[in-house]
Design a protein around this motif. Sequence first.
Motif: not given
Length: 705
Positions: A643-644, A649, A651
């Motif tokens: 997430d960081r 981000r 993915e």
Amino acid sequence: MDEPELTGMELPTVLSATRLKQAPAEVPGSMTVLDRDLIRASGARDVPELMRLVPGMMIGYNSGHRSNVNYHGLNTTEARRLQVLVDGRSVYRPGLATVDWTDIPLAIEDIERIEVFRGPNTAAYGANALMGVINIISTRPELRQGTRLKITDGNRGVRDLYASHGGAVGNTHARLSLFAKEDTGFDFDDDGEDFRDSRRLNAVNLFGTTQLDATQSLHWQVGAKEGSNQVDNDYTVLARPTDDDFLYDRLVDAHDDVSDVTARDYFAQLRWKNELSPTHSIELKTYAQHVERLSEWRACDSPVVFSPELRALYEAGNVYPRRINYILRDRGLWGDPEFYRAYLVNEDGLPPELLPLVESVVAQHAAARSGPPSCWDINENLRETRYEAELQNTWQMADNLRGVVGGNLRYDQAKSQTLFGGKVENHIGQLFGHLEYRPFERWMLHFGAMAEQDRLSGSSFSPRLAAQYFIRPTHALRLVYSEAVRSPDMYENNARWTYTPNNLSGPAVTDTEYYAIAEAPGGLDQERIRSSEVGYNGHFHRLGLSIDVRGFYEDIDNLISEPLQIVNFQPTNESSARFSGAETQIDWSATRQDRLRLTYAYVDFTASNRLDQRLTARNSGSVAWLRQWPAAINSSLIYYGADRLNERRFERLDGRLAKRFAIGTSSSLELAATMQYRLDDEGLTWPENLYESRDQYYLSAELSF
């Protein structure tokens, strides 16, 4: 603790935790093992991408060929705190405290497994294993005979070649591997400009084992690598051109000499082992390695960079030359003395008595701006050499007591006229020991420690204590306390970075000494971590299920967070960081054809230095499904998420599909396609690390005979 569930079961073992061969439930800490099937199914071309399968591991990129692997995070641009071994040889570079993942002369096709100890392990491997140890283990040549040829081709300039041949002569088995790799890195930066960060490498590796007699064996390996990494000219022009009315501005703006890095690596290593008895062995290993990173180009700048007045301002405070940079590149500013005098004194605290120095520098540049710039040859060449020898003795003293003791001597050298003003040397000596004791049937106690003497950093002692309670033979609860250190690298403690001008051309200068110099303070203390861990490791044989859970608290003091650069270089031990959280990894052979794997890490952290607050994702992990289909078809689907990572981000969804064709009785051809698709639309670690497309694909064909 004999139980029916162990009948006919071969327990997996790990080698890297305490230097003792152990079942996962016996390890005093958390281990992640990436086996050959998982490595192959991932489709990864580089080891850093495999590290995304390790819970808590943060992967960042400075450029397409420069990646950083950090456990739990810290600085985005330097990976200083993981010990990385290749078949027991450290590839952690002593000069700049980093690992060149691109330039390790080992093909990913030759990796048998990667063992990652997640947590401090200086007790086993010395300073620099502050946050963990990554041990890359090659496939032994006797297990991989015959010939393999492989080609990989894809977008983003991917073109890899691999060839190996293994054979035997008498009691010696050997494998010769040749491989080449290239790609074009990121496509463009956040300004839409082409990103020059492609890489190219060629390497050779010869690995052999010789059985001397019934108890003695030799493992030997030699390798070499050469290649080049594209790097934009990173020299920072002091008086950056902004006005085409001046000849100086036009010539400097047109000057764009490349500073690509030529990389060469050489190594040779030898390991002798004598199994004196089933319960006693001694082992001697030694290796030598040499690394060259050569970068040369021609720089052009205002002659004021050789001004004694500018050097005096730099010594008064390195913020002042940066402010002068703003002044010199704006004619409206350097033509308005009243403005910049007030600005420097009131905003930056320049002592008024130094204003004449500023006016002199401005006048020198104004006088030179109608003519050509000063140009000279420049380099950031660095050569590093290491020799190491280690002896260890492993023995079983009783049914419930075994241990290992040993010692290590190492010599490190770094040579660079630009970075060190010559040569820096270091001598390191280590003594280590580990005991494993079972006072009761269900209890196991561990004690390990490393005493180390470093000529540049002084002495240190790193202990580890652990206790395990076995619920069942393959299920254990553990409690671990450990301390570890990282020694300042040669640059942090011994840098003398300045540019010596050679073949100087252009206007006459008042001096030939470059104004900026990054001079290390010396005397930096070692970074130190205190870590507490509670965990569980269990293997359910009938279910084919393995689980590891880790809860941790890590406190790091004396942290050196300052970046390695020529300006504003002021390394200190003033930073600190705290990590707490939990990690889990689950590996489940759900059926004979299906393997499911899950990793997750939650990391809560605080860091006193803003540079250490960027590369820690609070939530990160992976989900993988590996499947063996009929007709020799294999597939894998892997999701990675964080997430960081430097405020961004990450993915990605990876897929691989492979089909193997039998050719006769002993040959085969495998065709495989790998696809990676970014589910986010952000730059990778940094905003300028951008691709034209979210997807990357490559096809490979591998012939074995």
